[in-house]
Design a protein around this motif. Structure first.
Motif, PDB file in Angstrom:
ATOM      1  N   UNK A 138     -13.195  -7.113  -2.722  1.00 50.25           N
ATOM      2  CA  UNK A 138     -11.806  -7.119  -2.233  1.00 50.25           C
ATOM      3  C   UNK A 138     -10.808  -7.333  -3.358  1.00 50.25           C
ATOM      4  N   UNK A 139     -11.177  -8.090  -4.379  1.00 48.73           N
ATOM      5  CA  UNK A 139     -10.240  -8.362  -5.482  1.00 48.73           C
ATOM      6  C   UNK A 139      -9.945  -7.081  -6.252  1.00 48.73           C
ATOM      7  N   UNK A 140     -10.994  -6.288  -6.509  1.00 48.12           N
ATOM      8  CA  UNK A 140     -10.792  -5.027  -7.226  1.00 48.12           C
ATOM      9  C   UNK A 140      -9.980  -4.052  -6.376  1.00 48.12           C
ATOM     10  N   UNK A 141     -10.254  -4.011  -5.077  1.00 43.47           N
ATOM     11  CA  UNK A 141      -9.486  -3.137  -4.199  1.00 43.47           C
ATOM     12  C   UNK A 141      -8.012  -3.534  -4.160  1.00 43.47           C
ATOM     13  N   UNK A 142      -7.765  -4.834  -4.196  1.00 42.89           N
ATOM     14  CA  UNK A 142      -6.372  -5.281  -4.191  1.00 42.89           C
ATOM     15  C   UNK A 142      -5.669  -4.907  -5.487  1.00 42.89           C
ATOM     16  N   UNK A 143      -6.386  -4.986  -6.608  1.00 41.84           N
ATOM     17  CA  UNK A 143      -5.794  -4.603  -7.889  1.00 41.84           C
ATOM     18  C   UNK A 143      -5.487  -3.112  -7.946  1.00 41.84           C
ATOM     19  N   UNK A 144      -6.288  -2.303  -7.252  1.00 42.23           N
ATOM     20  CA  UNK A 144      -6.102  -0.856  -7.261  1.00 42.23           C
ATOM     21  C   UNK A 144      -5.294  -0.344  -6.079  1.00 42.23           C
ATOM     22  N   UNK A 145      -4.810  -1.246  -5.227  1.00 47.95           N
ATOM     23  CA  UNK A 145      -4.054  -0.837  -4.039  1.00 47.95           C
ATOM     24  C   UNK A 145      -2.566  -0.755  -4.353  1.00 47.95           C
ATOM     25  N   UNK A 146      -1.792  -0.328  -3.354  1.00 46.39           N
ATOM     26  CA  UNK A 146      -0.338  -0.195  -3.528  1.00 46.39           C
ATOM     27  C   UNK A 146       0.380  -1.535  -3.515  1.00 46.39           C
ATOM     28  N   UNK A 147      -0.330  -2.606  -3.176  1.00 44.78           N
ATOM     29  CA  UNK A 147       0.303  -3.919  -3.150  1.00 44.78           C
ATOM     30  C   UNK A 147       0.774  -4.333  -4.542  1.00 44.78           C
ATOM     31  N   UNK A 148       0.031  -3.970  -5.573  1.00 44.89           N
ATOM     32  CA  UNK A 148       0.368  -4.302  -6.951  1.00 44.89           C
ATOM     33  C   UNK A 148       0.774  -3.069  -7.754  1.00 44.89           C
ATOM     34  N   UNK A 149       1.072  -1.963  -7.083  1.00 40.43           N
ATOM     35  CA  UNK A 149       1.465  -0.733  -7.776  1.00 40.43           C
ATOM     36  C   UNK A 149       2.947  -0.758  -8.110  1.00 40.43           C
ATOM     37  N   UNK A 150       3.322   0.046  -9.084  1.00 38.93           N
ATOM     38  CA  UNK A 150       4.724   0.153  -9.470  1.00 38.93           C
ATOM     39  C   UNK A 150       5.460   1.112  -8.540  1.00 38.93           C
ATOM     40  N   UNK A 151       6.785   1.147  -8.690  1.00 40.70           N
ATOM     41  CA  UNK A 151       7.603   2.008  -7.828  1.00 40.70           C
ATOM     42  C   UNK A 151       7.336   3.479  -8.119  1.00 40.70           C
ATOM     43  N   UNK A 152       7.120   3.826  -9.379  1.00 44.69           N
ATOM     44  CA  UNK A 152       6.861   5.228  -9.727  1.00 44.69           C
ATOM     45  C   UNK A 152       5.550   5.716  -9.127  1.00 44.69           C
ATOM     46  N   UNK A 153       4.530   4.855  -9.089  1.00 46.04           N
ATOM     47  CA  UNK A 153       3.255   5.247  -8.489  1.00 46.04           C
ATOM     48  C   UNK A 153       3.393   5.454  -6.976  1.00 46.04           C
ATOM     49  N   UNK A 154       4.167   4.594  -6.329  1.00 43.66           N
ATOM     50  CA  UNK A 154       4.405   4.779  -4.899  1.00 43.66           C
ATOM     51  C   UNK A 154       5.193   6.057  -4.635  1.00 43.66           C
TER      52      UNK A 154
END
Length: 254
Positions: free
Chosen positions: A93-109
């Motif tokens: 779950x920790x790796x999934x959270x790091x690779x999810x949109x929760x910690x993504x930048x605005x440009x990636x979204x």
């Protein structure tokens, strides 16, 4: 001896005044203490005005702007670069959270939102340069500029970029409407675009132009009135000639 007695009396009176001032409640303002009447001191007493209460101001409500176009993206969704990697599905779950949109930048979204809009209107999976795809990319960019300008309305550079993107999208939609009308309707429906027809003619309304327009209208009305009078005269002359011809025919027959 009398001088020492007078000094002792003055010290006692000043000490009483200080004690009474020290007994003032803590919420009394300093300005109220300073503005207190000094003539009412009598044998160690000091007149204290009523305390001044300072009440708290009402908290301002935060302005809630319109909903962002990125609000429909769930935070648990993986980023675009890692969505197709099978190893991310079996990670913790920790790796999934790091690779999810929760910690993504605005440009990636924003890039993920562009891909979603492109998937709605593209012809096939290999289509990345058609008119529909260009319209989808410009739509995501324009909405991003609009959300930015609602918070920073003095950003002139981004406002100029937004207007340029709007003009570019208008040209693409205009050509698409002339060539393939059914595709144009589908693109507008899928992307939520309301197409408005541009004015046929636009001119800045100056004083000189308004005065000239009013004068031209007067001249046009006068010419129309003159032509109507000429037509009436022509009809009357024709009717008179017809009556004369009828009279001559009647006289000849007799």
């Amino acid at each position: 001896m009398f001088t020492t007695i007078g000094l002792r009396a003055a010290l006692k009176s000043s000490a009483g005044a200080l004690c009474s001032a020290a007994s003032v409640k803590p919420w009394t303002s300093c300005s109220a203490l300073r503005s207190a009447p000094t003539a009412s001191r009598v044998a160690g007493s000091f007149a204290v005005p009523p305390p001044v209460r300072h009440y708290a101001r009402v908290a301002k409500k935060k302005k809630t702007g319109p909903e962002s176009q990125l609000s429909d993206l769930p935070p648990t969704m993986l980023m675009l670069d890692y969505a197709a990697v099978p190893l991310t599905q079996t990670s913790d779950d920790i790796v999934k959270r790091l690779l999810s949109l929760e910690l993504a930048s605005h440009s990636e979204k924003l890039q993920l939102k562009k891909e979603q809009l492109i998937a709605k209107v593209q012809r096939d999976e290999s289509d990345h340069s058609s008119v529909e795809v260009k319209v989808a990319v410009l739509t995501a960019r324009i909405r991003n500029y609009q959300e930015h300008l609602q918070k920073h309305h003095k950003d002139k550079a981004n406002k100029r970029r937004m207007l340029m993107a709007i003009d570019r999208r208008k040209k693409l939609l205009k050509n698409l409407r002339l060539v393939r009308f059914d595709t144009f309707e589908k693109v507008c429906e899928q992307l939520g675009i309301t197409y408005t027809f541009p004015p046929e003619y636009y001119r800045r309304a100056t004083r000189r132009w308004l005065a000239k327009k009013e004068f031209c209208i007067k001249v046009f009305k006068a010419v129309q009135k003159q032509r109507a009078q000429q037509r009436m005269e022509m009809k009357q002359s024709l009717s008179s000639t017809e009556t004369e011809a009828d009279k001559t025919k009647a006289a000849e027959t007799q």
